[in-house]
Scaffold this active site. Sequence first.
Site, PDB file in Angstrom:
ATOM      1  N   THR A  96      26.285  44.046  42.672  1.00  0.00           N
ATOM      2  CA  THR A  96      27.174  42.903  42.434  1.00  0.00           C
ATOM      3  C   THR A  96      26.350  41.824  41.750  1.00  0.00           C
ATOM      4  O   THR A  96      25.578  41.112  42.398  1.00  0.00           O
ATOM      5  CB  THR A  96      27.758  42.365  43.756  1.00  0.00           C
ATOM      6  OG1 THR A  96      28.374  43.433  44.450  1.00  0.00           O
ATOM      7  CG2 THR A  96      28.773  41.263  43.495  1.00  0.00           C
ATOM      8  N   LYS A 169      35.031  42.933  40.761  1.00  0.00           N
ATOM      9  CA  LYS A 169      34.294  42.834  42.033  1.00  0.00           C
ATOM     10  C   LYS A 169      34.244  41.392  42.528  1.00  0.00           C
ATOM     11  O   LYS A 169      34.409  41.114  43.714  1.00  0.00           O
ATOM     12  CB  LYS A 169      32.884  43.405  41.841  1.00  0.00           C
ATOM     13  CG  LYS A 169      31.948  43.217  43.012  1.00  0.00           C
ATOM     14  CD  LYS A 169      32.408  43.954  44.257  1.00  0.00           C
ATOM     15  CE  LYS A 169      31.415  43.748  45.402  1.00  0.00           C
ATOM     16  NZ  LYS A 169      31.967  44.183  46.692  1.00  0.00           N
ATOM     17  N   LYS A 236      24.944  34.812  47.802  1.00  0.00           N
ATOM     18  CA  LYS A 236      24.721  35.101  46.366  1.00  0.00           C
ATOM     19  C   LYS A 236      26.048  35.372  45.664  1.00  0.00           C
ATOM     20  O   LYS A 236      26.298  34.907  44.552  1.00  0.00           O
ATOM     21  CB  LYS A 236      23.772  36.302  46.271  1.00  0.00           C
ATOM     22  CG  LYS A 236      23.571  36.925  44.912  1.00  0.00           C
ATOM     23  CD  LYS A 236      24.412  38.159  44.611  1.00  0.00           C
ATOM     24  CE  LYS A 236      24.360  39.285  45.565  1.00  0.00           C
ATOM     25  NZ  LYS A 236      25.163  40.450  45.223  1.00  0.00           N
TER      26      LYS A 236
HETATM   27  N1  LIG Z   1      25.866  46.092  51.863  1.00  0.00           N
HETATM   28  C1  LIG Z   1      27.140  46.080  51.499  1.00  0.00           C
HETATM   29  O1  LIG Z   1      28.053  46.170  52.347  1.00  0.00           O
HETATM   30  C2  LIG Z   1      27.531  45.960  50.048  1.00  0.00           C
HETATM   31  C3  LIG Z   1      28.851  46.281  49.694  1.00  0.00           C
HETATM   32  C4  LIG Z   1      29.237  46.207  48.352  1.00  0.00           C
HETATM   33  C5  LIG Z   1      28.329  45.758  47.400  1.00  0.00           C
HETATM   34  N2  LIG Z   1      27.063  45.408  47.784  1.00  0.00           N
HETATM   35  C6  LIG Z   1      26.147  44.953  46.730  1.00  0.00           C
HETATM   36  O2  LIG Z   1      25.275  46.028  46.424  1.00  0.00           O
HETATM   37  C7  LIG Z   1      23.971  45.539  46.093  1.00  0.00           C
HETATM   38  C8  LIG Z   1      22.935  46.156  47.037  1.00  0.00           C
HETATM   39  O3  LIG Z   1      23.268  45.786  48.373  1.00  0.00           O
HETATM   40  P1  LIG Z   1      22.459  46.370  49.630  1.00  0.00           P
HETATM   41  O4  LIG Z   1      23.238  46.011  50.849  1.00  0.00           O
HETATM   42  O5  LIG Z   1      22.056  47.764  49.358  1.00  0.00           O
HETATM   43  O6  LIG Z   1      21.157  45.416  49.575  1.00  0.00           O
HETATM   44  P2  LIG Z   1      19.739  45.655  50.231  1.00  0.00           P
HETATM   45  O7  LIG Z   1      19.799  46.626  51.343  1.00  0.00           O
HETATM   46  O8  LIG Z   1      19.173  44.302  50.493  1.00  0.00           O
HETATM   47  O9  LIG Z   1      18.890  46.356  49.042  1.00  0.00           O
HETATM   48  C9  LIG Z   1      18.537  45.611  47.908  1.00  0.00           C
HETATM   49  C10 LIG Z   1      17.778  46.486  46.930  1.00  0.00           C
HETATM   50  O10 LIG Z   1      17.349  45.669  45.822  1.00  0.00           O
HETATM   51  C11 LIG Z   1      15.927  45.784  45.698  1.00  0.00           C
HETATM   52  N3  LIG Z   1      15.357  44.527  45.171  1.00  0.00           N
HETATM   53  C12 LIG Z   1      15.585  43.280  45.616  1.00  0.00           C
HETATM   54  N4  LIG Z   1      14.888  42.382  44.876  1.00  0.00           N
HETATM   55  C13 LIG Z   1      14.191  43.115  43.956  1.00  0.00           C
HETATM   56  C14 LIG Z   1      13.308  42.767  42.908  1.00  0.00           C
HETATM   57  N5  LIG Z   1      12.994  41.489  42.651  1.00  0.00           N
HETATM   58  N6  LIG Z   1      12.786  43.753  42.170  1.00  0.00           N
HETATM   59  C15 LIG Z   1      13.101  45.045  42.415  1.00  0.00           C
HETATM   60  N7  LIG Z   1      13.951  45.449  43.389  1.00  0.00           N
HETATM   61  C16 LIG Z   1      14.490  44.482  44.148  1.00  0.00           C
HETATM   62  C17 LIG Z   1      15.442  46.102  47.079  1.00  0.00           C
HETATM   63  O11 LIG Z   1      14.137  46.649  47.021  1.00  0.00           O
HETATM   64  P3  LIG Z   1      13.177  46.626  48.337  1.00  0.00           P
HETATM   65  O12 LIG Z   1      13.566  47.833  49.141  1.00  0.00           O
HETATM   66  O13 LIG Z   1      11.819  46.680  47.773  1.00  0.00           O
HETATM   67  O14 LIG Z   1      13.468  45.344  49.074  1.00  0.00           O
HETATM   68  C18 LIG Z   1      16.504  47.113  47.521  1.00  0.00           C
HETATM   69  O15 LIG Z   1      16.274  48.360  46.928  1.00  0.00           O
HETATM   70  C19 LIG Z   1      24.069  44.009  46.167  1.00  0.00           C
HETATM   71  O16 LIG Z   1      24.352  43.509  44.889  1.00  0.00           O
HETATM   72  C20 LIG Z   1      25.243  43.791  47.114  1.00  0.00           C
HETATM   73  O17 LIG Z   1      25.844  42.527  46.910  1.00  0.00           O
HETATM   74  C21 LIG Z   1      26.642  45.507  49.078  1.00  0.00           C
END
Ligand SMILES: NC(=O)c1ccc[n+]([C@@H]2O[C@H](COP(=O)([O-])OP(=O)(O)OC[C@H]3O[C@@H](n4cnc5c(N)ncnc54)[C@H](OP(=O)(O)O)[C@@H]3O)[C@@H](O)[C@H]2O)c1
Length: 289
Positions: A96, A169, A236
């Site tokens: 997102t 989204k 965010k």
């Molecule tokens: N969780 C939900 O329910 C959900 C639902 C729909 C959409 N989303 C969206 O999907 C996306 C991922 O969500 P998530 O829940 O999977 O988040 P998350 O668990 O916090 O994972 C974030 C990912 O981004 C990486 N990352 C963060 N900063 C970085 C940087 N500066 N350089 C390189 N890699 C970086 C992290 O790497 P590290 O492992 O090294 O930290 C990790 O692989 C987001 O945009 C979120 O808004 C989430």
Amino acid sequence: MASIAVIGLGGMGSRMAGQLLDAGHDLVVWNRTPQRTSDLVARGAVAADSPAEAARRASLVITMLSDPAALQQVAEGPQGIVAGATAPTTLLEMSTVGPAAVRRLAAMLPDGVGLLDAPVLGSISEAESGSLRIFVGGPELLAQRWMPVLAALGSPMHVGPLGAGAAAKLVANSTLFGVLAVLGEALALADGLGLPRNTAFEVLSATPVGSQADRRRPAIESGRFPRRFALSLARKDVDLIVSAAESTGVDLPVAAAAGQWLTAAQEAGLGDRDYSAVLAHITNTARSA
Ligand SMILES: NC(=O)c1ccc[n+]([C@@H]2O[C@H](COP(=O)([O-])OP(=O)(O)OC[C@H]3O[C@@H](n4cnc5c(N)ncnc54)[C@H](OP(=O)(O)O)[C@@H]3O)[C@@H](O)[C@H]2O)c1
């Protein structure tokens, strides 16, 4: 079967990658914290040394990262996706990040490298079971080409040209945070007026926020908010919604107000908790706010 790179193995990306492995695709993975690749490597994925290498090895490159800054770090620079991607590779941006980040990425891609934006609705359990809703933006033919891969992750829906997925989204998420803020404020009002919580929940059950009141009641009563979607990521999203609206001359005071609650909850140290913990923050602080 396709050779697919998944870049970003957080809560969502790791599970989506698992679904793609189960569907029989050849998987290359890269994550900033390399330890997070090990479970997938044990299941047959190959770990790349850099996003550029992952992109070189795949015909489809999926990104699932926290925010626009993360996407920029992973896409740009000598070790980034853009440096490694060559025609006819397709990039599938599923985080997102909003339409502006998609436009920025599109502007730097070499000729012949395709781009689709395909963010998802649904959370950890939907990612794990392959039942996400996926909003796909980009050229119709390119979208059709990758529909069979997306079907392993959930239900893809082509919503328009490049950027339309990211826009869809933001529209979907703009409804989430206001509803939680209204529910939290209604409970705070009930507390302030001396209405017992049981009564408040029964009353709210019969209102437009009834389904959310019923769904969130166990977490509110137990004070436990198991993390599925981090509150910092929800904050965010509100920033993305408000700035995307502003850039097109749309004023969204309710979204901005819901964002203020999320900001306050994050400043109170709840950024790593589930975003629904904003309910606890509102009910605990609204009376003195
Ligand atoms: N969780 C939900 O329910 C959900 C639902 C729909 C959409 N989303 C969206 O999907 C996306 C991922 O969500 P998530 O829940 O999977 O988040 P998350 O668990 O916090 O994972 C974030 C990912 O981004 C990486 N990352 C963060 N900063 C970085 C940087 N500066 N350089 C390189 N890699 C970086 C992290 O790497 P590290 O492992 O090294 O930290 C990790 O692989 C987001 O945009 C979120 O808004 C989430």
